[in-house]
Design an enzyme around this catalytic site. Structure first.
Site, PDB file in Angstrom:
ATOM      1  N   HIS A  55     -21.734 -14.915  39.865  1.00  0.00           N
ATOM      2  CA  HIS A  55     -22.415 -15.402  38.669  1.00  0.00           C
ATOM      3  C   HIS A  55     -23.581 -14.487  38.339  1.00  0.00           C
ATOM      4  O   HIS A  55     -23.905 -13.570  39.107  1.00  0.00           O
ATOM      5  CB  HIS A  55     -22.860 -16.859  38.830  1.00  0.00           C
ATOM      6  CG  HIS A  55     -23.887 -17.093  39.884  1.00  0.00           C
ATOM      7  ND1 HIS A  55     -23.625 -16.970  41.228  1.00  0.00           N
ATOM      8  CD2 HIS A  55     -25.199 -17.456  39.792  1.00  0.00           C
ATOM      9  CE1 HIS A  55     -24.720 -17.253  41.923  1.00  0.00           C
ATOM     10  NE2 HIS A  55     -25.689 -17.545  41.069  1.00  0.00           N
ATOM     11  N   HIS A  60     -28.178 -12.144  42.484  1.00  0.00           N
ATOM     12  CA  HIS A  60     -26.785 -11.849  42.809  1.00  0.00           C
ATOM     13  C   HIS A  60     -26.289 -10.563  42.149  1.00  0.00           C
ATOM     14  O   HIS A  60     -25.285 -10.013  42.575  1.00  0.00           O
ATOM     15  CB  HIS A  60     -25.886 -13.015  42.383  1.00  0.00           C
ATOM     16  CG  HIS A  60     -26.122 -14.257  43.179  1.00  0.00           C
ATOM     17  ND1 HIS A  60     -25.253 -14.735  44.128  1.00  0.00           N
ATOM     18  CD2 HIS A  60     -27.178 -15.117  43.191  1.00  0.00           C
ATOM     19  CE1 HIS A  60     -25.739 -15.834  44.680  1.00  0.00           C
ATOM     20  NE2 HIS A  60     -26.915 -16.085  44.122  1.00  0.00           N
ATOM     21  N   HIS A 114     -23.083 -24.690  38.722  1.00  0.00           N
ATOM     22  CA  HIS A 114     -24.336 -23.975  38.976  1.00  0.00           C
ATOM     23  C   HIS A 114     -24.684 -23.124  37.760  1.00  0.00           C
ATOM     24  O   HIS A 114     -25.833 -23.108  37.309  1.00  0.00           O
ATOM     25  CB  HIS A 114     -24.207 -23.120  40.223  1.00  0.00           C
ATOM     26  CG  HIS A 114     -25.445 -22.339  40.547  1.00  0.00           C
ATOM     27  ND1 HIS A 114     -26.653 -22.934  40.857  1.00  0.00           N
ATOM     28  CD2 HIS A 114     -25.672 -20.995  40.584  1.00  0.00           C
ATOM     29  CE1 HIS A 114     -27.553 -22.002  41.076  1.00  0.00           C
ATOM     30  NE2 HIS A 114     -26.995 -20.813  40.915  1.00  0.00           N
TER      31      HIS A 114
END
Length: 259
Positions: A55, A60, A114
């Site tokens: 994502h 990340h 999320h």
């Protein structure tokens, strides 16, 4: 056979390096920071072949650009429904990622909750799930809905119990603390807490974890259990009518009172 190496980043992130016993090559999962990855690659004498993104959150994806400066030909896999710079292989639900030089193949599940476009990679008995499921917990909702997250977790729960789950944060001890709020008499949580502290004290991560163990300790996968329902109704001050309703009460409670 799949081999997975954790690379700690920031204060509690894990970046995962996927390899096998034969090849000195790796795929990099969710590199939020390039520096620890580059150091690990040099230490292990590994050559990266791909980046796998779950994502768009900065912790990340923040290392992608510098990794591409060092290795310009890397394929960058990631969710088709999120805006991620440098993405070369957009993936949706049901897609397949074949890492041929490693002899490894993963299927893609699109699991919103999320984030709206969050994906996970499943294969070789392993699940790389980003911030959807944590050991004894689950991710917060950013831009998606609690309904989405509930159903995404149910899809994960349908995978084989022996699946090794690679999430991307060291939240286990904290999550067990919240689980004890929900089920103070669940002694399995005490056992798991002891195991976690033994790992951490020895300098080891508490992840990956076996999916099947979550059904005994993770309140977000136990929303059908009478004790969990009772706690949700106590917190909400009303009856709950479905496991999804119980889930929503617990997630909101954790967001507002515990975190």
């Amino acid at each position: 056979m799949i081999q997975v190496t954790p690379v700690p980043a920031f204060t509690d992130n894990y970046i995962w390096l996927i390899s096998n016993e034969a090849a000195q090559q790796v795929a990099i999962v969710d590199p939020g920071d390039a520096a620890p990855v580059l150091a690990a690659l040099e230490r292990l004498q590994m050559q990266p072949i791909a980046i796998l993104i779950t994502h768009h959150h900065r912790d990340h994806v923040g290392g992608i650009e510098k990794l591409l400066e060092a290795f310009p030909n890397l394929a960058v896999y990631g969710p088709v429904n999120e805006n991620i710079p440098h993405l070369t292989q957009p993936l949706g639900d049901g897609a397949t990622v074949a890492l041929e030089s490693l002899g490894l193949t993963f299927s893609v599940m699109e699991l919103p909750g999320h984030t709206v476009g969050h994906i996970v990679y499943y294969g070789e008995g392993s699940l790389f799930c980003g911030d959807t499921l944590f050991a004894n917990g689950c991710g917060r909702v950013f831009g998606s809905t609690l309904t989405d997250l509930y159903h995404s977790l149910q899809r994960i729960a349908s995978l084989p119990a022996e699946t090794q789950v690679y999430c991307t944060h060291e939240y286990t001890v904290d999550n067990i603390g919240f689980a004890k709020w929900v089920e103070p008499d669940n002694t399995t949580l005490d056992t798991r807490m002891e195991e976690c502290w033994e790992l951490l004290d020895a300098g080891h991560p508490t992840v990956p974890f076996e999916l099947g163990r979550e059904f005994d300790t993770n309140p977000f996968l136990r929303t059908h259990i009478p004790e969990v329902i009772a706690k949700a109704e106590e917190i909400a001050g009303r009856e709950t009518h479905t496991p999804e309703d119980v889930f929503a009460v617990l997630r909101i409670w954790k967001d507002t009172e515990y975190d």
